[in-house]
Scaffold this motif. Structure first.
Motif, PDB file in Angstrom:
ATOM      1  N   GLU A  22       0.790  -1.162  -0.052  1.00 25.23           N
ATOM      2  CA  GLU A  22       0.061  -0.110   0.082  1.00 25.23           C
ATOM      3  C   GLU A  22       0.937   1.433  -0.109  1.00 25.23           C
ATOM      4  N   PRO A  23       0.544   2.392  -0.615  1.00 22.89           N
ATOM      5  CA  PRO A  23       1.421   3.554  -0.558  1.00 22.89           C
ATOM      6  C   PRO A  23       1.607   4.120   0.770  1.00 22.89           C
ATOM      7  N   VAL A  24       2.782   4.198   1.136  1.00 26.58           N
ATOM      8  CA  VAL A  24       3.133   4.793   2.436  1.00 26.58           C
ATOM      9  C   VAL A  24       3.673   6.474   2.188  1.00 26.58           C
ATOM     10  N   LYS A  25       2.981   7.275   2.930  1.00 26.06           N
ATOM     11  CA  LYS A  25       3.242   8.605   2.986  1.00 26.06           C
ATOM     12  C   LYS A  25       4.375   9.078   3.973  1.00 26.06           C
ATOM     13  N   VAL A  26       5.251   9.802   3.433  1.00 25.29           N
ATOM     14  CA  VAL A  26       6.406  10.374   4.202  1.00 25.29           C
ATOM     15  C   VAL A  26       6.554  11.857   4.151  1.00 25.29           C
ATOM     16  N   ARG A  27       6.370  12.566   5.092  1.00 21.97           N
ATOM     17  CA  ARG A  27       6.312  13.802   5.455  1.00 21.97           C
ATOM     18  C   ARG A  27       7.850  14.547   5.370  1.00 21.97           C
ATOM     19  N   ASP A  39      15.665   9.660   8.406  1.00 22.78           N
ATOM     20  CA  ASP A  39      15.251   8.888   9.397  1.00 22.78           C
ATOM     21  C   ASP A  39      13.573   8.537   9.457  1.00 22.78           C
ATOM     22  N   SER A  40      13.055   9.748   8.713  1.00 28.18           N
ATOM     23  CA  SER A  40      11.574   9.652   8.494  1.00 28.18           C
ATOM     24  C   SER A  40      11.424   8.454   7.389  1.00 28.18           C
ATOM     25  N   LEU A  41      12.301   8.377   6.316  1.00 31.00           N
ATOM     26  CA  LEU A  41      12.180   7.130   5.533  1.00 31.00           C
ATOM     27  C   LEU A  41      12.124   5.781   6.224  1.00 31.00           C
ATOM     28  N   VAL A  42      13.148   5.882   7.059  1.00 31.45           N
ATOM     29  CA  VAL A  42      13.316   4.448   7.592  1.00 31.45           C
ATOM     30  C   VAL A  42      12.322   4.072   8.487  1.00 31.45           C
ATOM     31  N   SER A  43      11.844   5.200   9.258  1.00 26.10           N
ATOM     32  CA  SER A  43      10.763   4.957  10.201  1.00 26.10           C
ATOM     33  C   SER A  43       9.427   4.485   9.470  1.00 26.10           C
ATOM     34  N   ALA A  44       9.261   4.866   8.267  1.00 29.75           N
ATOM     35  CA  ALA A  44       8.020   4.666   7.425  1.00 29.75           C
ATOM     36  C   ALA A  44       8.419   3.319   6.646  1.00 29.75           C
ATOM     37  N   GLY A  45       9.649   2.714   6.831  1.00 33.13           N
ATOM     38  CA  GLY A  45       9.777   1.289   6.198  1.00 33.13           C
ATOM     39  C   GLY A  45       9.988   1.465   4.930  1.00 33.13           C
ATOM     40  N   VAL A  46      10.334   2.711   4.262  1.00 31.06           N
ATOM     41  CA  VAL A  46      10.709   2.840   2.767  1.00 31.06           C
ATOM     42  C   VAL A  46      11.870   2.698   2.490  1.00 31.06           C
ATOM     43  N   VAL A  47      13.089   3.120   3.435  1.00 28.99           N
ATOM     44  CA  VAL A  47      14.455   2.638   3.418  1.00 28.99           C
ATOM     45  C   VAL A  47      14.743   1.762   4.457  1.00 28.99           C
ATOM     46  N   ARG A  64      22.000  17.441  -1.198  1.00 36.82           N
ATOM     47  CA  ARG A  64      21.999  18.862  -1.189  1.00 36.82           C
ATOM     48  C   ARG A  64      20.969  19.251  -1.901  1.00 36.82           C
ATOM     49  N   ALA A  65      19.923  18.213  -2.666  1.00 34.40           N
ATOM     50  CA  ALA A  65      19.123  18.675  -3.498  1.00 34.40           C
ATOM     51  C   ALA A  65      17.748  18.289  -2.990  1.00 34.40           C
ATOM     52  N   LEU A  66      17.551  18.004  -1.736  1.00 36.98           N
ATOM     53  CA  LEU A  66      16.396  17.751  -1.026  1.00 36.98           C
ATOM     54  C   LEU A  66      15.099  18.582  -1.209  1.00 36.98           C
ATOM     55  N   LYS A  67      14.060  18.123  -1.669  1.00 36.40           N
ATOM     56  CA  LYS A  67      12.965  19.153  -1.670  1.00 36.40           C
ATOM     57  C   LYS A  67      11.622  18.784  -0.737  1.00 36.40           C
ATOM     58  N   PRO A  68      11.216  19.639  -0.055  1.00 36.93           N
ATOM     59  CA  PRO A  68      10.144  19.210   0.868  1.00 36.93           C
ATOM     60  C   PRO A  68       8.778  18.824   0.055  1.00 36.93           C
ATOM     61  N   GLY A  69       8.122  18.073   0.850  1.00 35.07           N
ATOM     62  CA  GLY A  69       6.666  17.608   0.352  1.00 35.07           C
ATOM     63  C   GLY A  69       6.214  16.393   1.203  1.00 35.07           C
ATOM     64  N   ILE A  70       4.996  16.017   0.914  1.00 36.56           N
ATOM     65  CA  ILE A  70       4.438  14.689   1.334  1.00 36.56           C
ATOM     66  C   ILE A  70       4.501  13.830   0.155  1.00 36.56           C
ATOM     67  N   TYR A  71       5.330  12.624   0.097  1.00 33.11           N
ATOM     68  CA  TYR A  71       5.787  11.999  -0.579  1.00 33.11           C
ATOM     69  C   TYR A  71       5.065  10.566  -0.565  1.00 33.11           C
ATOM     70  N   ALA A  72       4.627   9.842  -1.435  1.00 32.37           N
ATOM     71  CA  ALA A  72       3.932   8.462  -1.247  1.00 32.37           C
ATOM     72  C   ALA A  72       4.697   7.735  -2.122  1.00 32.37           C
ATOM     73  N   PHE A  73       5.033   6.488  -1.528  1.00 29.80           N
ATOM     74  CA  PHE A  73       5.863   5.491  -2.163  1.00 29.80           C
ATOM     75  C   PHE A  73       5.154   4.113  -2.067  1.00 29.80           C
ATOM     76  N   GLU A  74       5.159   3.176  -2.859  1.00 34.48           N
ATOM     77  CA  GLU A  74       4.606   1.952  -3.187  1.00 34.48           C
ATOM     78  C   GLU A  74       5.683   1.115  -4.151  1.00 34.48           C
ATOM     79  N   GLY A  75       5.125  -0.220  -3.728  1.00 31.96           N
ATOM     80  CA  GLY A  75       6.112  -1.184  -4.697  1.00 31.96           C
ATOM     81  C   GLY A  75       7.385  -1.405  -3.855  1.00 31.96           C
ATOM     82  N   ASP A  90       8.937  15.453  -6.538  1.00 36.50           N
ATOM     83  CA  ASP A  90       7.857  14.713  -7.054  1.00 36.50           C
ATOM     84  C   ASP A  90       6.924  14.160  -5.853  1.00 36.50           C
ATOM     85  N   ALA A  91       6.504  15.180  -5.272  1.00 35.29           N
ATOM     86  CA  ALA A  91       5.707  14.789  -4.086  1.00 35.29           C
ATOM     87  C   ALA A  91       3.907  15.056  -4.539  1.00 35.29           C
ATOM     88  N   LEU A  92       3.144  14.741  -3.439  1.00 29.97           N
ATOM     89  CA  LEU A  92       1.859  14.641  -3.834  1.00 29.97           C
ATOM     90  C   LEU A  92       1.386  16.173  -3.986  1.00 29.97           C
TER      91      LEU A  92
END
Length: 319
Positions: A22-27, A39-47, A64-75, A90-92
């Protein structure tokens, strides 16, 4: 040889990465460090392998190119795919539409459904004195001063920032020579918006906007009560947060400054956010002396100059 080893390692790590059914959202809030984002990506189980992820990011300059947003990852996204999305932003996006004639309650409900923001925050921001002063709004709220348009937000905007977008859109959409034309009609901005909001609420057919605008301007000129049902519905909206499914005879005496049956003149504020077409109709109403109209039942209305003719039209429509 080293590059082949890295490619092989990447393939192994990707294969071992967890599959997100299922899509996992990471803020990733604005101002986040890459370490905090990881750390957020790890906590969400994406990384799953943070050391490898950070090394890949440093190798590519993605840290050095991080852009803020709410991202949805799946697969099973690879580290490279995740980093590319974070770098591209490429965020929601959250679609928020204020419909023509829509009210603050409509906007608050849409924001709550789309972005998860409490609707009360929109109402609180609408009453903010600094925001009203910034856009020259004299009333108690910014009702009527927002353009009915659609915006796509990133999810981290405040209620004030959301309202600002709609207020700016209204300011950018004022009809040409608006101030001169309003002055020629002996109306100020608040009066134009108030009349236009009532016209918008009454009209279902675009071609009837100038004619309905003429009726209300004629009534105002003669000192007649506007007697517009939408003002009573707005009174219920202000007091209870909801319109009534239908109005009964007793509702026409509802005690409210917005009741245009019991009060002469315009309501304290606009009762919605009118379209540019409705504003144009108020500035350039139809050339008619009509004072009354009744709904035909098909979206259109039957108009009359006299009350006797109006009563006849009502009987004919009911038949």
């Amino acid at each position: 040889m080293r590059s082949l080893v890295l490619v092989a390692a990447a393939a192994v790590l990707t294969a071992c990465a967890p599959r997100l059914d299922e899509p996992v959202k990471v803020r990733i809030p604005p101002g986040s460090s890459f370490s905090a984002a990881t750390d957020s990506l790890v906590s969400a189980g994406v990384v799953r392998f943070p050391a490898w992820f950070r090394w890949q990011a440093k190798l590519r300059g993605a840290d050095r190119a991080l852009k803020p947003g709410i991202y949805a990852f799946e697969g099973r996204p690879s580290s490279v795919q995740i980093l590319d999305r974070l770098a591209k932003g490429d965020a929601l996006r959250f679609r928020v539409t204020l419909i023509e004639g829509g009210t603050l309650w409509d906007l608050a409900r849409t924001v709550e459904q789309s972005m998860g923001m409490p609707g009360d925050s929109i109402h609180a921001a609408a009453r903010d004195a600094a925001l009203r002063e910034r856009f020259g709004v004299p009333g108690a709220t910014v009702e009527g001063w927002m353009a009915p348009v659609t915006f796509n937000f990133g999810g981290f905007e405040s209620a004030g920032e959301i309202l600002t977008a709609f207020l700016r859109a209204r300011r950018d959409q004022w009809p040409a020579n608006f101030a001169r034309r309003a002055d020629a009609a002996d109306l100020d901005t608040v009066e134009v918006l108030a009349i236009a909001s009532i016209v918008e609420a009454e009209a279902q057919l675009a071609e009837e906007l100038p004619r309905i605008a003429a009726v209300y301007r004629n009534r105002l000129r003669l000192g007649m009560p506007l007697q517009a049902d939408p003002t009573i519905q707005y009174a219920f909206l202000v007091d209870s947060g909801a319109r009534k499914p239908r109005l009964f005879n007793k509702d026409y005496a509802y005690p409210s400054a917005y009741n245009s049956y019991t009060n002469r003149g315009l309501p304290p504020t606009p009762i919605g956010n009118p379209s540019t077409a409705a504003i144009e109709a108020v500035l350039a109403p139809a050339n008619t002396r009509e004072l009354y109209f009744v709904a035909r039942g098909d979206g259109g209305h039957v108009f009359a100059r006299t009350y006797a003719e109006h009563l006849s039209n009502i009987r004919r429509v009911r038949r």
